[in-house]
Scaffold this active site. Structure first.
Site, PDB file in Angstrom:
ATOM      1  CG  ASN A 129     137.317 -43.629   5.006  1.00  0.00           C
ATOM      2  OD1 ASN A 129     136.423 -44.474   4.912  1.00  0.00           O
ATOM      3  ND2 ASN A 129     138.350 -43.779   5.812  1.00  0.00           N
ATOM      4  CB  VAL A 130     134.014 -38.058   4.353  1.00  0.00           C
ATOM      5  CG1 VAL A 130     133.867 -36.571   4.089  1.00  0.00           C
ATOM      6  CG2 VAL A 130     132.655 -38.690   4.588  1.00  0.00           C
ATOM      7  CE  LYS A 131     142.222 -36.278   6.195  1.00  0.00           C
ATOM      8  NZ  LYS A 131     141.675 -34.963   6.447  1.00  0.00           N
ATOM      9  N   GLY A 132     138.817 -38.879   1.601  1.00  0.00           N
ATOM     10  CA  GLY A 132     139.339 -39.117   0.261  1.00  0.00           C
ATOM     11  C   GLY A 132     140.843 -39.218   0.191  1.00  0.00           C
TER      12      GLY A 132
ATOM     13  CG  ASP B 320     146.690 -34.400   6.806  1.00  0.00           C
ATOM     14  OD1 ASP B 320     146.996 -34.474   5.605  1.00  0.00           O
ATOM     15  OD2 ASP B 320     147.241 -33.621   7.611  1.00  0.00           O
TER      16      ASP B 320
END
Lengths: 246, 539
Positions: A129-132, B320
């Site tokens: 995922n982009v977020k990593g 997050d």
């Protein structure tokens, strides 16, 4: 103070060569002096000396939990160790992109999946995922990579079919569930299948998971393996450098 | 009777969350939007049923067991009708018609159909008065069995007593139900109040419920009626000895959500993981399928006095935990609204949330307390389920044990109802017997010392903690507003939750969704509705 003898290394507590080891385990023995003695005898059979039961707790149902400290007289010759480690250096995202643009005219195609019955996508998602993960961008964020994530519970057969359809360069497999070593049999079966299909050499096979390591991956016939805490850039860096070397 | 459905654990003196000054109109607006979203989902799916719902009807009629090759009889019957395009009126009509015609019991008829001696397809058509009466009678009997188990639970809790909040919840996951029983009995002796039996990996995608006792599961055992009964007996035995009712939890989720809820209700399970959105997001189950199935599963849970546990904690494992805190709040409000529609009462709402912020982030603990207090204040009286750190567990068991102790502290400080105890070996292996003991000992130590702290402390007005709680609520309101405007199904296709996008016609299980005909009949639905109204759970 004496110097460490790298040919005869012992466990260390607070004095060189004291051989101090701590263990904790449960025994299916009812709580009491017999359980403690059983623990001490077990430690002696492990080759440990002077085992001391620091704590014993009655778990009930005929089980006892024990914490034991003991001395290990055994030594290791650290000059003779052979371990398999990833030999490609760890590059940052910019360096990886730069290397790829210099070596390749097209995007490297990466197909990822969590295979078998395993339904945990957390690992493959953290890498792709982009977020990593841990502030490190995932493979989808790389210009030099075209990424497809098949998600969880993908069969080995389907993975190879999809790899063909996607014209993948790299197959990335995540395995989180490890009960009864199902991750090993599942990963080994993928390589067998790829060999039977004659595509093993056309693709780079990489696996990852909390109980995997580079060494285990090589044993299972993969090109590389990554364990817990791996950053996406470590995976990206390996792929680009390995393919560039081909 | 309403409000005391699950007979949830008492709060000890002084236990509770410090007051939090939230903007009351914002809270009211958020709840109103969630109700609007739930009502919209309900309206869109009212004309649909699923193969899982039809199988549940048969199970409530008393059909159990499988064919020689392991296909459950309920599956065989429903699949046969579905393949012949004869399911739109519901399974009850041909089944009850055949009961009248053959004079067999429900179980004997199911066996006869599976053996090929009776063909249900020839009984599909108009509903006779006799069939209607037989169906109503069978449905009443099914409801009566479930109600009896609920009364049995209430009587046992009344006689034995139970743990106080936060209930200490641990998992067993050996893959062998007989080992699980030993692990569970030991856990109960070490102070556990709730035993959750983890399912074998992959069960959520099975479109049938396996039969029998599991001795070789992966990462858990299958949710089967036999496993439920075995564990129930073991926990009743050890609970009687300890003088404390021990709750049993499993998973009514995946493609067999309502069937498993029915089996759990019949075997007196006390809690079920049951989330309206989890399967869609994390197992790629078709959203029409899950949204239909969740409603029926929750109506059964409502009747059974089960506490449902929702899975919002999972959002924070992919997204997050700070950036996505508002998605947890929005989702708990939607889950609450959908649950209340199904007749679940406040003390049955084990809405889920989690402690997943990077513990090394400055003010991590302050933010966690703000999030936990916010959820606590949004759902007064609900047995909130607080989930432990998983994402930032490292394999360093010593550090992990400290993280879990902090988690236990936040849980007791903010008055959570159900504390899912973290294990120091999280992310390494399924819990060993002593991992669980150490977790229970830690929780007991923290809970004992901090039990009365929450009601003594005050949040600084205008301070960081209050500001954070208000900010998360404001962000949740914006998200709810967007979802209310575009509809939940469109929202799910835009990836608002857990950064995962799903389409209304994608995913697994859509082939098991069908449009109800005008003649559709489900006497169990009627009987459940009547019972829920009689219990004051629906009006």
């Amino acid at each position: 103070m004496r110097a460490v003898d790298p040919k005869h290394v012992r466990a260390y507590g607070d004095t060189l060569d004291d051989g101090q080891i701590m263990l904790s385990f449960s025994l299916p023995v009812p709580f009491g002096e017999e359980a403690k003695e059983a623990a001490r005898q077990l430690c002696r059979q492990m080759g440990l000396e002077a085992p001391q039961v620091y704590h014993a707790h009655d778990l009930g149902e005929g089980f006892t939990f024990l914490t034991v400290y003991a001395r290990s007289p055994h030594t290791v010759d650290t000059t003779q160790l052979r371990v398999t480690k990833m030999d490609t250096p760890h590059l940052g995202k910019d360096a990886i992109e730069a290397l790829a643009s210099e070596k390749f005219t097209r995007k490297i195609r990466v197909l990822g999946a969590c295979t078998g019955d395993d339904a945990h996508t957390v690992g493959i998602d953290a890498i792709l995922n982009v977020k990593g993960y841990h502030g490190d961008k995932g493979l989808e964020a790389y210009h030099c990579l075209a990424v497809r994530n098949l998600g969880a519970q993908v069969s080995n057969e389907r993975l190879l079919d999809e790899a063909r359809a996607f014209e993948a360069d790299v197959v990335l497999v995540s395995q989180i569930v490890t009960q009864k070593d199902c991750h090993r049999s599942n990963l080994a079966a993928l390589i067998d299948l790829a060999e039977a299909d004659g595509v093993r050499r056309d693709l780079l096979f990489v696996c990852g998971g909390p109980r995997l390591s580079h060494q285990v991956a090589l044993e299972l016939g993969f090109d590389a393996g990554f364990g817990a805490g791996t950053l996406p850039s470590q995976v990206a860096g390996f792929l680009v450098q390995r393919l560039a070397a081909r | 009777m309403a409000g005391l459905v699950a007979t949830f654990a008492p709060t000890p003196p002084g236990f509770g969350c410090p007051p939090l000054d939230l903007d009351a109109p914002t809270v009211a607006r958020a709840r109103q939007l969630a109700q609007h979203i739930a009502a919209d989902v309900q309206a869109r799916l009212a004309d649909q049923s699923t193969v899982a719902i039809e199988r549940t009807v048969l199970r409530l009629f008393g059909v159990t067991g499988a064919t020689a090759d392991g296909e459950p009889l309920a599956n065989r019957l429903v699949a046969q009708l579905h393949a012949a395009d004869l399911l739109a009126g519901g399974v009850a009509q041909p089944f009850c018609q055949a009961l009248v015609h053959t004079g067999l019991t429900a179980q004997a008829l199911a066996q006869a159909v599976a053996d090929g001696r009776v063909d249900l397809r020839t009984h599909a058509g108009a509903r006779t008065g006799q069939a209607q009466a037989v169906g109503a009678q069978l449905a009443q009997a099914g409801v009566a069995r479930i109600t009896a188990r609920r009364q049995e639970r209430q009587a046992l809790i009344g006689r034995l007593g139970q743990g106080v909040q936060p209930l200490k919840y641990v998992i067993v996951a050996s893959g062998n139900i007989h080992e699980d029983v030993i692990q569970a009995r030991v856990a109960a002796r070490q102070g556990a109040d709730v035993i959750a039996v983890i399912r074998s990996t992959g069960q959520s995608l099975l479109d049938y419920v396996p039969e029998g006792e599991t001795t070789e599961g992966f990462g858990g055992t299958f949710a089967t009626q036999a496993n439920f009964a075995l564990m129930r007996r073991a926990l009743d035995d050890v609970g009687a000895e300890l003088g404390r009712y021990i709750r049993l939890c499993n998973y009514a989720s995946g493609l067999c959500m309502p069937e498993i809820a029915a089996m759990g209700a019949l075997e007196r399970l006390d809690m079920m993981l049951n989330d309206a959105l989890y399967g869609i997001l994390f197992r790629d189950i078709n959203m029409q399928r899950t949204l239909c199935d969740q409603r029926v599963s929750r109506r059964i849970s409502a009747l059974a006095g089960l506490i449902i546990n929702t899975g919002e904690d999972n959002y924070l494992t992919t997204a997050d935990a700070v950036d996505a805190a508002h998605t947890v709040v929005a989702s708990t409000l939607i889950n609450e609204a959908l649950a209340r529609q199904a007749g679940l009462q406040t003390d049955q709402l084990g809405l889920g949330h989690a402690m997943e912020i990077d513990p090394l982030r400055p003010d991590a603990l302050l933010l966690e307390i703000a999030h936990a207090a916010l959820i606590r204040h949004l759902f007064p009286g609900a047995p909130l389920k607080y989930m432990p750190p998983t994402k930032h567990m490292t394999g360093n068991i010593w550090r992990g044990h400290v993280q879990d102790a902090l988690f236990n502290f936040v849980g007791v400080l903010t008055g959570q109802g159900i504390q899912l105890l973290g294990m120091m070996t999280e992310a390494m292996h399924t819990p060993h017997i002593h991992d669980r003991y150490l977790a229970l000992e830690s929780a007991q130590l923290v809970f004992t010392g901090a039990m009365g702290l929450g009601s003594e402390l005050r949040v600084e007005p205008g301070g960081k903690l209050e500001a954070r709680a208000r900010q998360v609520l404001d962000e949740a309101l914006v998200l709810l507003d967007e979802i209310a405007r575009e509809g939940l199904m469109t929202s799910l296709s835009r990836g608002h939750f857990a950064e995962i996008a799903r389409s209304p016609t994608g995913g697994r299980g859509l082939d098991g969704v069908f449009a109800k005909a005008a003649s559709y009949w489900d006497p169990t639905a009627d009987a459940i509705t009547q019972a829920l109204i009689a219990h004051g759970q629906l009006s």
